[in-house]
Each structure stands twice: as C-alpha cells, then as structure tokens.
Motif scaffolding. Structure first.
Motif, PDB file in Angstrom:
ATOM      1  N   SER A   1     -12.714 -21.090 -23.226  1.00  0.00           N
ATOM      2  CA  SER A   1     -14.416 -21.324 -22.815  1.00  0.00           C
ATOM      3  C   SER A   1     -14.329 -20.440 -22.065  1.00  0.00           C
ATOM      4  O   SER A   1     -13.787 -19.087 -21.474  1.00  0.00           O
ATOM      5  CB  SER A   1     -13.266 -22.104 -21.726  1.00  0.00           C
ATOM      6  OG  SER A   1     -12.276 -21.913 -21.154  1.00  0.00           O
ATOM      7  N   GLY A   2     -15.989 -20.896 -21.722  1.00  0.00           N
ATOM      8  CA  GLY A   2     -16.043 -19.592 -20.839  1.00  0.00           C
ATOM      9  C   GLY A   2     -16.374 -18.949 -19.567  1.00  0.00           C
ATOM     10  O   GLY A   2     -16.146 -18.339 -19.286  1.00  0.00           O
ATOM     11  N   SER A   3     -15.511 -19.516 -18.943  1.00  0.00           N
ATOM     12  CA  SER A   3     -14.289 -19.983 -17.356  1.00  0.00           C
ATOM     13  C   SER A   3     -13.275 -18.553 -18.237  1.00  0.00           C
ATOM     14  O   SER A   3     -12.571 -17.875 -16.790  1.00  0.00           O
ATOM     15  CB  SER A   3     -13.951 -20.527 -16.723  1.00  0.00           C
ATOM     16  OG  SER A   3     -12.441 -21.478 -17.582  1.00  0.00           O
ATOM     17  N   MET A   4     -13.070 -18.135 -19.296  1.00  0.00           N
ATOM     18  CA  MET A   4     -12.307 -17.236 -19.385  1.00  0.00           C
ATOM     19  C   MET A   4     -13.139 -15.707 -19.722  1.00  0.00           C
ATOM     20  O   MET A   4     -12.398 -14.627 -19.607  1.00  0.00           O
ATOM     21  CB  MET A   4     -11.519 -17.021 -20.112  1.00  0.00           C
ATOM     22  CG  MET A   4     -10.335 -18.218 -20.464  1.00  0.00           C
ATOM     23  SD  MET A   4      -8.694 -17.786 -19.531  1.00  0.00           S
ATOM     24  CE  MET A   4      -7.757 -16.997 -20.760  1.00  0.00           C
ATOM     25  N   ARG A   5     -13.762 -15.177 -19.042  1.00  0.00           N
ATOM     26  CA  ARG A   5     -14.866 -14.556 -19.878  1.00  0.00           C
ATOM     27  C   ARG A   5     -14.355 -13.253 -19.264  1.00  0.00           C
ATOM     28  O   ARG A   5     -14.736 -12.448 -19.782  1.00  0.00           O
ATOM     29  CB  ARG A   5     -16.574 -14.708 -20.033  1.00  0.00           C
ATOM     30  CG  ARG A   5     -17.028 -13.802 -20.106  1.00  0.00           C
ATOM     31  CD  ARG A   5     -18.759 -14.350 -19.958  1.00  0.00           C
ATOM     32  NE  ARG A   5     -18.823 -15.352 -21.018  1.00  0.00           N
ATOM     33  CZ  ARG A   5     -19.900 -15.668 -21.183  1.00  0.00           C
ATOM     34  NH1 ARG A   5     -21.437 -15.507 -20.368  1.00  0.00           N
ATOM     35  NH2 ARG A   5     -20.514 -17.410 -21.960  1.00  0.00           N
ATOM     36  N   GLY A   6     -14.675 -12.966 -18.062  1.00  0.00           N
ATOM     37  CA  GLY A   6     -14.148 -12.513 -16.586  1.00  0.00           C
ATOM     38  C   GLY A   6     -13.009 -11.236 -17.624  1.00  0.00           C
ATOM     39  O   GLY A   6     -12.463 -10.102 -16.952  1.00  0.00           O
ATOM     40  N   ILE A   7     -11.996 -12.157 -18.011  1.00  0.00           N
ATOM     41  CA  ILE A   7     -10.562 -11.934 -18.507  1.00  0.00           C
ATOM     42  C   ILE A   7     -10.325 -11.684 -19.525  1.00  0.00           C
ATOM     43  O   ILE A   7      -8.733 -11.713 -20.393  1.00  0.00           O
ATOM     44  CB  ILE A   7      -9.728 -12.096 -17.437  1.00  0.00           C
ATOM     45  CG1 ILE A   7      -9.751 -14.269 -17.510  1.00  0.00           C
ATOM     46  CG2 ILE A   7     -10.349 -11.821 -15.779  1.00  0.00           C
ATOM     47  CD1 ILE A   7      -8.666 -14.668 -16.857  1.00  0.00           C
ATOM     48  N   ASP A   8     -11.245 -12.351 -20.728  1.00  0.00           N
ATOM     49  CA  ASP A   8     -11.071 -12.311 -21.876  1.00  0.00           C
ATOM     50  C   ASP A   8     -10.556 -11.500 -22.963  1.00  0.00           C
ATOM     51  O   ASP A   8      -9.618 -11.248 -24.198  1.00  0.00           O
ATOM     52  CB  ASP A   8     -12.546 -12.956 -22.955  1.00  0.00           C
ATOM     53  CG  ASP A   8     -13.514 -12.180 -22.714  1.00  0.00           C
ATOM     54  OD1 ASP A   8     -13.330 -11.058 -22.252  1.00  0.00           O
ATOM     55  OD2 ASP A   8     -14.800 -11.928 -23.307  1.00  0.00           O
ATOM     56  N   GLN A   9     -10.793  -9.489 -22.560  1.00  0.00           N
ATOM     57  CA  GLN A   9     -10.305  -8.587 -22.868  1.00  0.00           C
ATOM     58  C   GLN A   9      -8.538  -9.016 -22.609  1.00  0.00           C
ATOM     59  O   GLN A   9      -8.368  -8.328 -23.658  1.00  0.00           O
ATOM     60  CB  GLN A   9     -10.909  -8.120 -22.875  1.00  0.00           C
ATOM     61  CG  GLN A   9     -12.432  -7.520 -23.923  1.00  0.00           C
ATOM     62  CD  GLN A   9     -12.241  -7.782 -25.856  1.00  0.00           C
ATOM     63  OE1 GLN A   9     -11.707  -7.560 -26.095  1.00  0.00           O
ATOM     64  NE2 GLN A   9     -13.244  -8.596 -25.569  1.00  0.00           N
ATOM     65  N   ARG A  10      -8.131  -8.915 -21.621  1.00  0.00           N
ATOM     66  CA  ARG A  10      -7.071  -8.296 -21.278  1.00  0.00           C
ATOM     67  C   ARG A  10      -6.369  -9.312 -22.000  1.00  0.00           C
ATOM     68  O   ARG A  10      -5.437  -9.495 -21.754  1.00  0.00           O
ATOM     69  CB  ARG A  10      -7.371  -8.464 -19.741  1.00  0.00           C
ATOM     70  CG  ARG A  10      -5.777  -8.886 -19.192  1.00  0.00           C
ATOM     71  CD  ARG A  10      -4.645  -7.263 -19.353  1.00  0.00           C
ATOM     72  NE  ARG A  10      -5.363  -6.301 -18.798  1.00  0.00           N
ATOM     73  CZ  ARG A  10      -5.321  -5.203 -18.570  1.00  0.00           C
ATOM     74  NH1 ARG A  10      -4.156  -4.623 -19.228  1.00  0.00           N
ATOM     75  NH2 ARG A  10      -5.051  -3.856 -17.685  1.00  0.00           N
ATOM     76  N   ALA A  11      -6.786 -10.798 -21.805  1.00  0.00           N
ATOM     77  CA  ALA A  11      -6.256 -12.052 -22.442  1.00  0.00           C
ATOM     78  C   ALA A  11      -5.591 -11.506 -23.985  1.00  0.00           C
ATOM     79  O   ALA A  11      -4.684 -12.016 -24.544  1.00  0.00           O
ATOM     80  CB  ALA A  11      -7.058 -13.072 -22.155  1.00  0.00           C
TER      81      ALA A  11
END
Length: 485
Positions: free
Chosen positions: A121-131
C-alpha cells in the motif's frame, strides 16, 4: 547365540536390561538422522556422557545393527554424531522385553514451505526500497539455514494492496533475487484476503499431509485491513487457528503498534512483533526476522514442527550442559546481588563494591522489553546455581540478534539472563538481581554524555541554581523599573 554388551565388568543379569533400554533411548533420539553431541544425548537420557559414547560405539557393532555412524568435529575436542541406516539386516541385542529393530528407519526428509507477504500500500512508499532489501535479506538467511540444516525449502512470495500477488518462487536454493519486483503504490490494504488466499494455497501443495512438512508464513504490514472482499476478521482467525492446529504452521506478524488486536488470542504473542513504520523500523524487522528464521531452522533440525517464540528470547530447548559446552565459566569474576529497594545503578554498585562505579561492570536481569546494543555482553546463570556463563555464543543460545535490536524476553526456562549496562542512572527495581564484575577497571562507553551519576546530579543542581538566579534577577529588574516610574 545370545548377543550381549561387552566389558570385563558387564553382568548380563544386572546390566542387560538397563543398558538395552539405554541403547533404545539413544536409538529413538538418533534414528531420524539428526546430529547429536554426547552432552545433548546425556541430557535427554539422564545418563553420563561416557555411557553415551559407549552406546554410540555399540551402534557400529554388527550384533547391534552394524549402523554407520558419522562424526563431525565442533571444536575444543568435541564431536557430534549422526546415525545412518545400515545396508544389511543384522542381529539385535537380546535380554530385554523389547529389542531394537534389525535395521533403523531411514532418516526423515524434512521440508519447509516459507512464505513472505509484504504490504504494497502507498503508506509504505517512503520505505519501500528498504522493505524490498529486507525481504531479500530474509530469503538469503533462509537459504543459508536450509543449506546448513539440510532441510529442503520452497519459497513463496506475495504482495498485497488493492491487488494481490501470490507466487511460488520454487526451491529456495535456485531463487534469483532479480525476480522479486516490488513497489508500494497501492491505495488500499487487502490484508485478510492475502493471508486467507496464501493459507489456502499452502493447503493445496501436493505433500500438505506429510508429517515432515512444515509451513512458515511471515506477514509485514504498516497498516490495517481496509478492503478485503473474500475474508473477514472472523474468517481469518478461524483459518489461522485451523492451520496452527496441525502443529506444522508458524505465523510471524510484523504489525504497527496498534495493529495486533485482531491477532490476539489466535497467533502466539511471541510471534507478533510491533514495529515503528520508519526506515529504522523496517531495518529492525529484517534483523529480527533473520534471527528468528535461523532459530526456527535450528529447532526444525532437532525435531520441532512449529514455533511459538519467533520474536522472543527462548531457552526452552537449552540444557545446562548446552550452556556449559558453548560458553565460558566466568563465576570467579562476578558477584550476585539482590536489590532490596528501588535504587540507581551507580549508587547501588558503589555500596556493594566500596569503590567508584565502573561503567559496564553491572549486568541487569532481563525482565522486560529492552533495546540491546550489539556490543553489550550477555550472561546466563542457571536458577538456584552460582555459576555464571558468558561468551560469543550466548546470544545464539537465546535466539537474540547479534546486532542492535529491541529484545522481548520469552521462555528462559531454568535460567536467568543478564545484560551488560552502559548506563549510569538506570533505576533498579525492588526485588530484582544484578551481577557485578569485580575485576573490571576500564569502563565501556556510556549510553549518556555524562560519566558519573554524581556529575549528573551536579549538573541538575547547577541548572536549578541558575534558573533561580535568573528569576531573582528578573524580579530585581522589574522592581527597579517600577521604582523609577
């Protein structure tokens, strides 16, 4: 001809039944092909390590089955042993009500299915690459654990938002990281649908009913369910409970601080971890999941089929002999003290030692969730005993990350766990215990800018005096102005 044990002191009437039963116990432990040390066998059978060595040697003899016994060196003159099925049907020992089978069962082939479901979901966008990096780290650690334990492992990967993607990635040793594409751009979170569909997919694998097959499912989300159309909260609770009732399913959830309510009472508390949805938080998710995976595979290799303590310290399967074999006896340098009333760590230690406090010499009892830095030493003490054990393997015995992490205490069994403190003002609660290193003279780096509690008290006193003086000066100025006017 009756086949008996050897030795000049052996008496068939006195020793035959006892040694045969002892041999049968060892056989039951080793027949599935897992590796055992003599100390581990002794702890499980209640016999001495010398007796265990004799029983392992017996297995190689034709009259006891002629089994092949593998041996590997683990350091410090110690070895581990593995029983392998004999190629011939040979004689068995007699003289007891039950006899060993003429040929052992073939080692059980263990297999795991590991699923990783990641919120897109979009709320993960700021950390998606780290995720994404975290998921790849988990896969890498799983592959390494599978290789070291010999457990055949198949990987499944999933993402969920308003759309759901669940795919089999095949055998983990052949996984190509480039195949995992991920970005957080979805508008909604179909968390329940993703979990439900994944459970159903796992139930449909061809070897689902094989008792040697287990399932490990990780779910990483930073939010709450808000869009599922096929599964409800009650459906998911029933599905998870049904899967766990097989004793072969393990679920590990990483959820936001307020996101675990729907899981309470279904998923074991030790398998639910609350995380701060930040760059630092997702990094810690990776660290703790990697540690949990290694411990899970270690337990699986020893016969466990599931885990209820993924994200907690756990010494359920650790014996005193395991501790003694892997750690160093540090008893001579430590003094154990009970804390009769709440008191600062500096003041308490100085009273007990009659010397200035040395930062790092005190170890507090692990009783609640704590952030533990990677350089903090860990000590283990068996309850009711005086011996204190420490060393590089302590964290591994506890299922504790070897990097900085928030640690949740779990099942410590018959042991107390102590953590090195770098604080000068930690408050010791009444009734707790600490260990004091009486030989330490060089302090470690403090977790605070100040060096001693005395200095901290002086700083506070000076600040209070300065504040009072400022108030007094301000009052004088006002009085002077009022008088002049």
């Amino acid at each position: 001809m009756v086949k008996t044990f050897d030795g000049s002191t052996f008496d068939q009437q006195l020793d035959g039944v006892r040694l045969t039963k002892q041999l049968e116990k060892v056989y039951d432990l080793m027949k599935n092909g897992t590796w055992w040390s003599l100390a581990q066998l002794a702890a499980r059978t209640g016999a001495g390590t010398a007796s265990m060595g004799a029983r392992v040697r017996d297995f190689r003899k034709a009259k006891f089955g002629g089994f092949k016994v593998n041996r590997k060196h683990i350091g410090k003159g110690l070895h581990m042993y593995q029983l392998v099925a004999a190629k011939k049907k040979l004689g068995v020992v007699t003289g007891s009500a039950t006899n060993l089978p003429s040929q052992p069962e073939a080692p059980k082939k263990l297999k795991n299915y590991v699923s990783v479901l990641l919120d897109a979901s979009g709320s993960m966008r700021g950390i998606d690459q780290r995720a994404k990096e975290v998921v790849l780290d988990i896969i890498k650690a799983t592959a390494a654990a599978a290789k070291s334990t010999g457990i055949e492992t198949y990987l499944r990967l999933g993402t969920f938002g308003e759309n759901i993607s669940l795919k089999s990635a095949g055998e983990i040793k052949a996984f190509d990281p480039a195949r995992f594409g991920y970005s957080a751009r979805e508008c909604q979170t179909r968390l329940y649908d993703a979990i439900g569909l994944e459970i159903e997919a796992l139930k449909n694998v061809s070897d689902f009913n094989d008792p040697n097959v287990s399932f490990l499912v990780y779910v990483i989300t930073d939010g709450h369910e808000n869009a599922s159309c096929s599964y409800s909260s009650s459906n998911i609770r029933l599905l998870i409970a049904d899967a766990q009732s097989t004793n072969r399913f393990t679920f590990g959830f990483h959820v936001p601080p307020s996101g675990a309510g729907k899981l309470d009472g279904v998923v074991p508390p030790g398998n639910i971890r609350r995380w701060e949805t930040t760059e630092k938080g997702i990094k810690e998710v990776g660290v703790e999941t990697v540690t949990a995976t290694r411990a899970y595979y270690d337990d699986r290799s020893k016969g466990a089929k599931a885990s209820t303590t993924l994200f907690t310290t756990n010494m359920k399967n650790v014996t005193a002999k395991d501790v003694a074999m892997k750690l160093n006896d540090l008893s001579n340098q430590f003094k154990a003290c009970e804390v009769p009333k709440e008191e600062g760590i500096t003041e308490f230690v100085e009273k007990k030692t009659k010397k200035p406090y040395v930062i790092g010499q005190a170890y507090f009892l692990l009783q609640k969730k704590e952030r533990i830095q990677k350089d903090k030493a860990i000590l283990i003490q068996e309850k009711g005993k005086k011996a204190v054990w420490g060393g590089n393997e302590a964290r591994k015995l506890l299922n504790m990350p070897d990097t900085a992490a928030v640690v949740t205490p779990g099942n410590h069994s018959d042991f107390d766990i102590y953590v090195q403190s770098a604080s000068v003002n930690r408050i010791l609660p009444r009734g707790t215990k600490i260990l004091i290193d009486t030989t330490m003279t060089v302090p470690i780096k403090s977790t605070w800018d100040h060096v001693t509690a005395a200095e901290e008290r002086k700083k506070k006193e000076d600040a209070a005096i300065a504040e009072a003086q400022a108030i007094l000066d301000k009052a004088k100025v006002k009085a002077t102005i009022a008088k002049a006017s």
